[in-house]
Design a protein around this motif. Structure first.
Motif, PDB file in Angstrom:
ATOM      1  N   ALA A  80      23.708  38.719  11.664  1.00  0.00           N
ATOM      2  CA  ALA A  80      24.329  38.020  10.530  1.00  0.00           C
ATOM      3  C   ALA A  80      24.060  36.516  10.616  1.00  0.00           C
ATOM      4  O   ALA A  80      23.784  35.879   9.596  1.00  0.00           O
ATOM      5  N   ASP A  81      24.130  35.945  11.822  1.00  0.00           N
ATOM      6  CA  ASP A  81      23.822  34.521  11.995  1.00  0.00           C
ATOM      7  C   ASP A  81      22.382  34.245  11.583  1.00  0.00           C
ATOM      8  O   ASP A  81      22.095  33.262  10.884  1.00  0.00           O
ATOM      9  N   LYS A  82      21.477  35.111  12.017  1.00  0.00           N
ATOM     10  CA  LYS A  82      20.055  34.935  11.693  1.00  0.00           C
ATOM     11  C   LYS A  82      19.822  35.040  10.189  1.00  0.00           C
ATOM     12  O   LYS A  82      19.061  34.254   9.609  1.00  0.00           O
ATOM     13  N   ALA A  83      20.493  35.991   9.569  1.00  0.00           N
ATOM     14  CA  ALA A  83      20.354  36.157   8.117  1.00  0.00           C
ATOM     15  C   ALA A  83      20.913  34.939   7.381  1.00  0.00           C
ATOM     16  O   ALA A  83      20.324  34.482   6.389  1.00  0.00           O
ATOM     17  N   MET A  84      22.024  34.406   7.870  1.00  0.00           N
ATOM     18  CA  MET A  84      22.602  33.217   7.231  1.00  0.00           C
ATOM     19  C   MET A  84      21.688  32.016   7.411  1.00  0.00           C
ATOM     20  O   MET A  84      21.566  31.187   6.504  1.00  0.00           O
ATOM     21  N   TRP A  85      21.052  31.899   8.579  1.00  0.00           N
ATOM     22  CA  TRP A  85      20.110  30.788   8.798  1.00  0.00           C
ATOM     23  C   TRP A  85      18.965  30.895   7.783  1.00  0.00           C
ATOM     24  O   TRP A  85      18.578  29.900   7.175  1.00  0.00           O
ATOM     25  N   GLN A  86      18.454  32.111   7.581  1.00  0.00           N
ATOM     26  CA  GLN A  86      17.388  32.329   6.600  1.00  0.00           C
ATOM     27  C   GLN A  86      17.871  31.990   5.193  1.00  0.00           C
ATOM     28  O   GLN A  86      17.146  31.375   4.411  1.00  0.00           O
ATOM     29  N   GLU A  87      19.072  32.418   4.872  1.00  0.00           N
ATOM     30  CA  GLU A  87      19.657  32.122   3.561  1.00  0.00           C
ATOM     31  C   GLU A  87      19.734  30.621   3.335  1.00  0.00           C
ATOM     32  O   GLU A  87      19.397  30.117   2.260  1.00  0.00           O
ATOM     33  N   MET A  88      20.151  29.891   4.366  1.00  0.00           N
ATOM     34  CA  MET A  88      20.246  28.429   4.275  1.00  0.00           C
ATOM     35  C   MET A  88      18.860  27.824   4.054  1.00  0.00           C
ATOM     36  O   MET A  88      18.697  26.917   3.241  1.00  0.00           O
ATOM     37  N   GLN A  89      17.862  28.337   4.776  1.00  0.00           N
ATOM     38  CA  GLN A  89      16.493  27.828   4.652  1.00  0.00           C
ATOM     39  C   GLN A  89      15.930  28.056   3.251  1.00  0.00           C
ATOM     40  O   GLN A  89      15.211  27.214   2.727  1.00  0.00           O
ATOM     41  N   GLN A  90      16.277  29.180   2.667  1.00  0.00           N
ATOM     42  CA  GLN A  90      15.712  29.552   1.375  1.00  0.00           C
ATOM     43  C   GLN A  90      16.348  28.817   0.203  1.00  0.00           C
ATOM     44  O   GLN A  90      15.680  28.549  -0.789  1.00  0.00           O
ATOM     45  N   ASP A  91      17.640  28.498   0.303  1.00  0.00           N
ATOM     46  CA  ASP A  91      18.307  27.845  -0.834  1.00  0.00           C
ATOM     47  C   ASP A  91      19.463  26.988  -0.327  1.00  0.00           C
ATOM     48  O   ASP A  91      20.625  27.410  -0.340  1.00  0.00           O
ATOM     49  N   TRP A  92      19.131  25.777   0.115  1.00  0.00           N
ATOM     50  CA  TRP A  92      20.140  24.881   0.679  1.00  0.00           C
ATOM     51  C   TRP A  92      21.268  24.612  -0.314  1.00  0.00           C
ATOM     52  O   TRP A  92      22.438  24.606   0.065  1.00  0.00           O
ATOM     53  N   ALA A  93      20.939  24.402  -1.571  1.00  0.00           N
ATOM     54  CA  ALA A  93      21.971  24.051  -2.555  1.00  0.00           C
ATOM     55  C   ALA A  93      23.015  25.165  -2.678  1.00  0.00           C
ATOM     56  O   ALA A  93      24.223  24.914  -2.626  1.00  0.00           O
ATOM     57  N   ALA A  94      22.556  26.395  -2.837  1.00  0.00           N
ATOM     58  CA  ALA A  94      23.496  27.513  -2.965  1.00  0.00           C
ATOM     59  C   ALA A  94      24.277  27.718  -1.665  1.00  0.00           C
ATOM     60  O   ALA A  94      25.481  28.002  -1.697  1.00  0.00           O
ATOM     61  N   PHE A  95      23.603  27.558  -0.521  1.00  0.00           N
ATOM     62  CA  PHE A  95      24.271  27.740   0.763  1.00  0.00           C
ATOM     63  C   PHE A  95      25.341  26.670   0.975  1.00  0.00           C
ATOM     64  O   PHE A  95      26.438  26.968   1.457  1.00  0.00           O
ATOM     65  N   SER A  96      25.047  25.438   0.592  1.00  0.00           N
ATOM     66  CA  SER A  96      26.042  24.370   0.760  1.00  0.00           C
ATOM     67  C   SER A  96      27.256  24.598  -0.139  1.00  0.00           C
ATOM     68  O   SER A  96      28.389  24.319   0.263  1.00  0.00           O
ATOM     69  N   ILE A  97      27.032  25.131  -1.314  1.00  0.00           N
ATOM     70  CA  ILE A  97      28.154  25.479  -2.201  1.00  0.00           C
ATOM     71  C   ILE A  97      28.982  26.589  -1.569  1.00  0.00           C
ATOM     72  O   ILE A  97      30.215  26.538  -1.568  1.00  0.00           O
ATOM     73  N   ALA A  98      28.319  27.592  -1.006  1.00  0.00           N
ATOM     74  CA  ALA A  98      29.029  28.691  -0.345  1.00  0.00           C
ATOM     75  C   ALA A  98      29.843  28.180   0.839  1.00  0.00           C
ATOM     76  O   ALA A  98      30.985  28.626   1.054  1.00  0.00           O
TER      77      ALA A  98
END
Length: 125
Positions: A80-98
């Motif tokens: 899950a940590d690895k997937a979240m890191w990938q999610e952050m890499q792919q879309d910083w704006a959406a991840f920061s909102i989350a």
């Protein structure tokens, strides 16, 4: 304190805190259970300070800014940590909102939010 797996919201808050506590710019061992920021956030998200400190060190193990210098963090990053890191890499704006939304949902006091921008998180395209 919670002893089961980390919820997405708890992990998002941990990622947000990771961005504010720069692993490489702090004295050795600042991701420890006696760090006042870690204590505060751990209490707010229902985790022990030692669990949050370990989570932050696991996140550091995924950070190329850390690993490229020969440092490693802990080796227990979850899938899950690895997937979240990938999610952050792919879309910083959406991840920061989350991250900001998770902080609002879990934290009852005023905390700085990740929406202000990354101070430490390494993103690449």
């Amino acid at each position: 304190m919670a002893s089961s797996g980390w919820t997405r919201q708890q992990s998002l808050v941990a990622f947000s805190l990771y961005g504010r506590l720069p692993f490489g710019r702090l004295p050795f061992g600042r991701f420890h259970m006696r760090n006042p920021d870690i204590i505060q956030y751990a209490n707010l998200i229902g985790r022990t300070p030692s669990a949050l400190a370990m989570k932050l060190s696991n996140i550091a193990s995924l950070d190329p800014a850390i690993t490229s210098t020969g440092r490693s963090g802990l080796s227990g990053a979850s899938s899950a940590d690895k997937a979240m890191w990938q999610e952050m890499q792919q879309d910083w704006a959406a991840f920061s909102i989350a991250m900001a939304q998770a902080e609002q949902e879990l934290c009852t006091t005023s905390l700085p939010t990740a929406i202000d921008g990354p101070s430490n998180l390494t993103t690449s395209k």
